[in-house]
Write an enzyme that holds these catalytic residues in place. Structure first.
Site, PDB file in Angstrom:
ATOM      1  N   ASP A  14     -49.307  51.833  25.240  1.00  0.00           N
ATOM      2  CA  ASP A  14     -48.118  50.999  25.377  1.00  0.00           C
ATOM      3  C   ASP A  14     -48.473  49.562  25.728  1.00  0.00           C
ATOM      4  O   ASP A  14     -49.277  49.303  26.624  1.00  0.00           O
ATOM      5  CB  ASP A  14     -47.210  51.590  26.466  1.00  0.00           C
ATOM      6  CG  ASP A  14     -45.941  50.795  26.653  1.00  0.00           C
ATOM      7  OD1 ASP A  14     -45.141  50.755  25.704  1.00  0.00           O
ATOM      8  OD2 ASP A  14     -45.755  50.208  27.740  1.00  0.00           O
ATOM      9  N   ALA A  15     -47.855  48.623  25.022  1.00  0.00           N
ATOM     10  CA  ALA A  15     -47.879  47.194  25.358  1.00  0.00           C
ATOM     11  C   ALA A  15     -49.268  46.687  25.739  1.00  0.00           C
ATOM     12  O   ALA A  15     -49.472  46.152  26.834  1.00  0.00           O
ATOM     13  CB  ALA A  15     -46.872  46.905  26.472  1.00  0.00           C
ATOM     14  N   THR A  16     -50.221  46.830  24.843  1.00  0.00           N
ATOM     15  CA  THR A  16     -51.583  46.373  25.137  1.00  0.00           C
ATOM     16  C   THR A  16     -51.672  44.857  25.253  1.00  0.00           C
ATOM     17  O   THR A  16     -52.618  44.344  25.849  1.00  0.00           O
ATOM     18  CB  THR A  16     -52.568  46.872  24.067  1.00  0.00           C
ATOM     19  OG1 THR A  16     -52.114  46.485  22.769  1.00  0.00           O
ATOM     20  CG2 THR A  16     -52.688  48.386  24.113  1.00  0.00           C
ATOM     21  N   GLU A  69     -49.637  49.557  20.749  1.00  0.00           N
ATOM     22  CA  GLU A  69     -48.407  48.792  20.579  1.00  0.00           C
ATOM     23  C   GLU A  69     -48.725  47.381  21.048  1.00  0.00           C
ATOM     24  O   GLU A  69     -49.018  47.166  22.228  1.00  0.00           O
ATOM     25  CB  GLU A  69     -47.263  49.378  21.408  1.00  0.00           C
ATOM     26  CG  GLU A  69     -45.965  48.636  21.173  1.00  0.00           C
ATOM     27  CD  GLU A  69     -45.053  48.570  22.385  1.00  0.00           C
ATOM     28  OE1 GLU A  69     -43.889  48.189  22.217  1.00  0.00           O
ATOM     29  OE2 GLU A  69     -45.511  48.884  23.501  1.00  0.00           O
ATOM     30  N   HIS A 108     -38.112  54.276  19.782  1.00  0.00           N
ATOM     31  CA  HIS A 108     -37.394  54.325  21.060  1.00  0.00           C
ATOM     32  C   HIS A 108     -37.022  52.940  21.552  1.00  0.00           C
ATOM     33  O   HIS A 108     -35.939  52.739  22.116  1.00  0.00           O
ATOM     34  CB  HIS A 108     -38.232  55.062  22.112  1.00  0.00           C
ATOM     35  CG  HIS A 108     -39.377  54.251  22.632  1.00  0.00           C
ATOM     36  ND1 HIS A 108     -40.603  54.200  22.004  1.00  0.00           N
ATOM     37  CD2 HIS A 108     -39.477  53.433  23.718  1.00  0.00           C
ATOM     38  CE1 HIS A 108     -41.405  53.398  22.682  1.00  0.00           C
ATOM     39  NE2 HIS A 108     -40.757  52.929  23.730  1.00  0.00           N
ATOM     40  N   GLN A 163     -36.578  50.086  19.684  1.00  0.00           N
ATOM     41  CA  GLN A 163     -35.631  49.373  18.832  1.00  0.00           C
ATOM     42  C   GLN A 163     -34.237  49.981  18.879  1.00  0.00           C
ATOM     43  O   GLN A 163     -33.268  49.322  18.520  1.00  0.00           O
ATOM     44  CB  GLN A 163     -36.154  49.342  17.388  1.00  0.00           C
ATOM     45  CG  GLN A 163     -37.549  48.757  17.238  1.00  0.00           C
ATOM     46  CD  GLN A 163     -37.693  47.369  17.860  1.00  0.00           C
ATOM     47  OE1 GLN A 163     -36.706  46.653  18.072  1.00  0.00           O
ATOM     48  NE2 GLN A 163     -38.919  46.981  18.176  1.00  0.00           N
ATOM     49  N   GLY A 208     -33.317  52.164  21.927  1.00  0.00           N
ATOM     50  CA  GLY A 208     -32.978  52.245  23.341  1.00  0.00           C
ATOM     51  C   GLY A 208     -32.854  50.918  24.044  1.00  0.00           C
ATOM     52  O   GLY A 208     -32.182  50.821  25.072  1.00  0.00           O
TER      53      GLY A 208
END
Length: 625
Positions: free
Chosen positions: A264-266, A300, A394, A396, A398
Site C-alpha cells: 500500500d502507498a509505497t 500501489e 476499494h 476509487q 470507498g
C-alpha cells in the site's frame, strides 16, 4: 533451499515455546504468561542485536502472553501471530503447522492474470475467512486467476478497511483464526486461484500500535504520512526496522502460502537511504524454499515510477507490477464527468484514453496541477502485465463520499462498453468485488474506533469533502455516512442475490464471457508492446487491436457516447472477412439489446451503434488470402 525460520514472535519448538522480541531501548524484559498456561513471569536474555529471547518448556500453542518492559506494561507482542481478544489484549502462541494440500501449486506467473479484490468482512454476510472460502468457486468460475485480499492484519475494533492495522503479524480475529486464513489460501490453490494479500508498511493505525513501547526507533520523527507517523526505513537504527518488515512479508508468504503482496502507498515510505527498502524487500521475497513458487510483489504508487518494476539486474527495484490509476481516472472523467481532486489532471478525451492504453499510464513527466509538479516516468521498460488497471477498486469506490460504484453513476450500456475495454486491454485487469454483476450495494468507508477517536474520524472524513462542489455546503457534508456507524459497514456488504436478477445477471454473463475470451485468445494478454495498438475514433470512440505473429488481428471497437458508425483506424491491416466475436448488445448481455451491426469492408470494417457499446471483431489478414 532451507526452510524459512522466523526471527521474531513466539514459536513452538520441541523444547517448548521460544519467545523473541526486539526491544533495544529496554534494560529488562520479561514474558508474562497468562491462563491457560500457569501464570508466571520469566525474564528474557538480551542479545547483541537488541532482541531479547527465552525458551520456556511446557508452553504450547494456545498459551496467552504479554511482555513487561522494565517496570512498564505488560503489552502485547509486536510480532504476535494472533490477538484473540483484540489488539489491546494478550497475544496467543500459535502453531504454524497446517495440513496443506497445495504441494502441486506452482504460484502465479506474471502474464495472463486477472485479479479480483475483496474485503473479507464485506464480501459475504458472515464476513469471515471461512465464509469467503465458501464463495471461492463462484470467483473461480467468473474467470479471474487470483484474489487480492484487502489488509487482514489486526486493527482496533470490530470493523475496518484494514489500513489501520497495528498487529501486523496477526490475522484479524474479526475474520477468524490463523488456521482459517490458511484454509482459505489452501482452498484457493485447490481451485486454481492465486492469493495476493494487501499489506500496509507506510504507517501504523491510530489505536493499538504498541511498537513505540518497545522502541522509538520504529518511527522517523522527521517525517509524517497523511495517515500518521512515518516508519523509519532510512534513519538511525533503521536496519532492524527494515528487517522486521521484511520478516512480516516473508511470514505471509511462508506461513500462509500467499502468492504475493500488494504494498500500500509505497510513495509514502520515509526512505531516503542509498538502497531502497523496496529493493531489499523484493530480493528477500524471491528467496523461497520452493524456487518454482516465486512470490509476486506489486506496488500501489502514484508516482508512475517505472524503476519499481524494472528487474534488479537492469537497475530496478525488482517488483512485479504497479497499480496504475491513470486509465481509471481518464475513463471516469470521460463517462461520469468527475472533475474534483485528481480528476482535474485528466481530460477524458478518447485520444488521451488511447495514449494511456498504449503506454500503460498517461503521465510520463508532464506537470500535474493536482500535485503541483511533474509526475511520471517513461513506462517503455515495462511489459503490459506490469500495469494493474481497473474500472473500480476499494479506493476509487470507498473514497467517494457516498461509496457509489461507477455502474451506479453511468448508463448500463456505457458500463458494458467499459467492461469490454478493460478486459480486452493488454494490461492486467483488476475487478472489485461485485463489479462483475454491477453490484447495487455501495462500498463505504467504515471504522470502529473508541468514541473519542471515532468522533475525530467522522468529522475528518466529512471535512475532506468540503473542496468538492457537491459537498461545499455543511448540510450536505452532514449527509455523508458516518464511518463509525455499524449500518455504514452493513450497507457495504455484497448482496449475492442480485446476481440472479436483471440487470445484474446479464452483466455477470458479459464479464464471464469476456474473461473466457481473454484466457482463450492469447492475443489479448500478450505482453509485447509491438503486438498491441490503440487509437481514438473521433471524440466518441476507440479501437484496441491485437495482432499475433501471423498478423491476424482481434479488434475491440468501443463507443463511449451517442450513436453512429465507428470505422477501424487505418493502422489496422486489412482482412478478407470480418466477423463479430462478441457484442455488448448481444441478447445474453443486454436486457434491452440493440444490435450493433458490422460493415465488413475489407479495408476498414465499421460498426453501427445506436447507443454506447463495444464489439470485438476478427478477420483473415491479406497474408492469408
Amino acid at each position: 533451499m532451507t526452510a524459512w525460520t522466523p526471527r521474531l514472535g513466539a514459536r513452538v519448538t520441541a523444547a517448548g515455546t521460544r519467545f523473541r522480541v526486539w526491544a533495544p531501548d529496554r534494560r529488562r524484559v520479561t514474558v508474562v504468561l497468562e491462563p491457560p498456561a500457569p501464570p508466571s513471569e520469566i525474564p528474557l536474555t538480551r542479545e547483541a542485536d537488541g532482541c531479547w529471547t527465552v525458551t520456556v518448556p511446557g508452553v504450547a500453542a494456545g498459551a496467552r502472553y504479554r511482555y513487561r518492559l522494565d517496570d512498564e506494561g505488560p503489552w502485547p507482542d509486536p510480532a504476535s501471530r494472533f490477538q484473540p481478544d483484540g489488539v489491546h489484549g494478550a497475544s496467543e502462541v500459535i502453531e504454524t503447522t497446517f495440513a496443506w494440500t497445495d504441494q502441486g501449486w506452482l504460484g502465479l506467473p506474471i502474464d495472463g492474470q486477472a485479479l479480483y479484490e475483496l474485503h473479507v468482512g464485506a464480501f459475504t454476510p458472515d464476513g469471515t475467512f471461512r465464509s469467503a472460502m465458501a464463495m471461492l468457486p463462484q470467483v473461480r468460475d467468473l474467470g479471474v486467476t487470483a484474489v487480492e485480499l484487502m489488509p487482514v492484519a489486526d486493527f482496533a475494533g470490530a470493523r475496518n478497511w484494514g489500513y489501520d492495522g497495528v498487529a501486523l503479524f496477526a490475522p484479524s480475529r474479526a475474520y477468524g483464526r490463523p488456521e482459517d486464513l490458511r484454509a482459505l489460501v489452501d482452498r484457493a490453490h485447490a481451485l486454481g486461484l492465486g492469493v495476493i494479500l494487501d499489506v500496509v508498511y507506510n504507517h501504523f493505525g491510530p489505536d493499538g500500535a504498541y511498537q513505540r513501547q518497545f522502541s522509538e526507533t520504529w518511527f522517523d520523527p522527521s517525517r509524517r504520512t497523511p495517515w500518521g507517523e512515518a516508519i523509519n526505513f532510512s534513519g538511525p537504527g533503521s536496519d532492524a526496522v527494515r528487517a522486521a518488515f521484511v520478516e512480516n512479508a516473508q511470514m505471509w508468504i511462508h506461513e500462509y502460502h500467499v502468492d504475493g503482496l500488494r504494498l500500500d502507498a509505497t510513495h509514502a515510505y520515509a526512505d531516503d537511504g542509498d538502497r531502497p527498502f523496496l529493493a531489499d524487500l523484493s530480493a528477500a521475497c524471491r528467496r523461497h524454499p520452493r524456487a518454482s513458487r516465486p512470490a509476486r510483489l506489486f506496488a500501489e504508487d502514484h508516482r508512475n515510477l517505472a524503476t519499481l518494476a524494472v528487474p534488479a539486474p537492469r537497475g530496478g527495484w525488482g517488483l512485479d507490477g504497479i497499480w496504475a490509476d491513470d486509465l481509471h481516472h481518464e475513463l471516469r472523467r470521460a463517462t461520469a464527468g468527475d472533475t474534483d481532486g485528481y480528476y482535474a489532471d485528466y481530460t477524458g478525451s478518447t485520444a488521451d484514453i488511447a495514449t494511456t492504453l498504449r503506454r500503460g499510464w498517461f503521465y510520463t513527466g508532464q506537470a500535474s496541477a493536482h500535485l503541483g509538479g511533474p509526475r511520471g516516468t517513461d513506462p517503455e521498460p515495462l511489459a503490459y502485465p506490469a500495469f494493474i488497471v481497473c474500472l473500480q477498486n476499494h479506493d476509487q469506490v470507498g473514497n467517494r463520499a457516498l461509496g457509489d460504484r461507477l455502474n451506479q453513476s453511468i448508463d448500463p450500456a456505457v458500463f458494458r462498453a467499459l467492461t469490454a475495454l478493460l478486459l480486452t486491454a493488454p494490461e492486467t485487469p483488476l475487478l472489485f468485488m461485485g463489479q462483475e454483476w454491477s453490484a447495487g450495494t455501495p462500498f463505504l468507508f467504515f471504522t470502529d474506533h473508541e468514541p473519542g477517536l471515532g468522533r475525530m474520524v467522522t468529522d475528518g472524513r466529512r471535512d475532506e469533502f468540503r473542496r468538492f462542489h457537491a459537498f461545499a455546503d455543511a448540510a450536505a457534508r452532514r449527509g455523508i455516512p458516518d464511518p463509525q456507524a455499524e449500518d455504514t459497514f452493513l450497507r457495504s456488504r455484497l448482496d449475492w442475490s442480485e446476481r440472479d436478477r436483471e440487470p445484474h445477471a446479464s452483466q455477470l454473463r458479459l464479464t464471464r464471457a469476456l474473461l473466457h475470451l481473454r484466457h482463450t485468445d492469447p492475443r489479448i494478454a500478450s505482453p509485447h508492446r509491438d503486438a498491441f495498438g490503440a487509437a481514438a475514433i473521433g471524440d466518441d470512440g476507440l479501437a484496441l487491436w491485437h495482432e499475433d505473429a501471423a498478423g491476424r488481428s482481434l479488434i475491440t471497437i468501443v463507443r463511449l457516447r451517442g450513436e453512429g458508425a465507428l470505422a477501424t483506424p487505418d493502422a489496422i491491416r486489412p482482412a478478407r472477412d470480418w466477423r463479430i466475436v462478441l457484442s455488448t448488445e448481444d441478447a445474453d448481455f443486454a436486457p434491452d439489446a440493440r444490435t450493433i451491426t458490422l460493415n465488413g469492408n475489407a479495408a476498414r470494417p465499421a460498426g453501427w451503434f445506436t447507443r454506447p457499446g463495444a464489439i470485438i471483431i476478427e478477420g483473415l489478414t491479406i497474408g492469408d488470402w
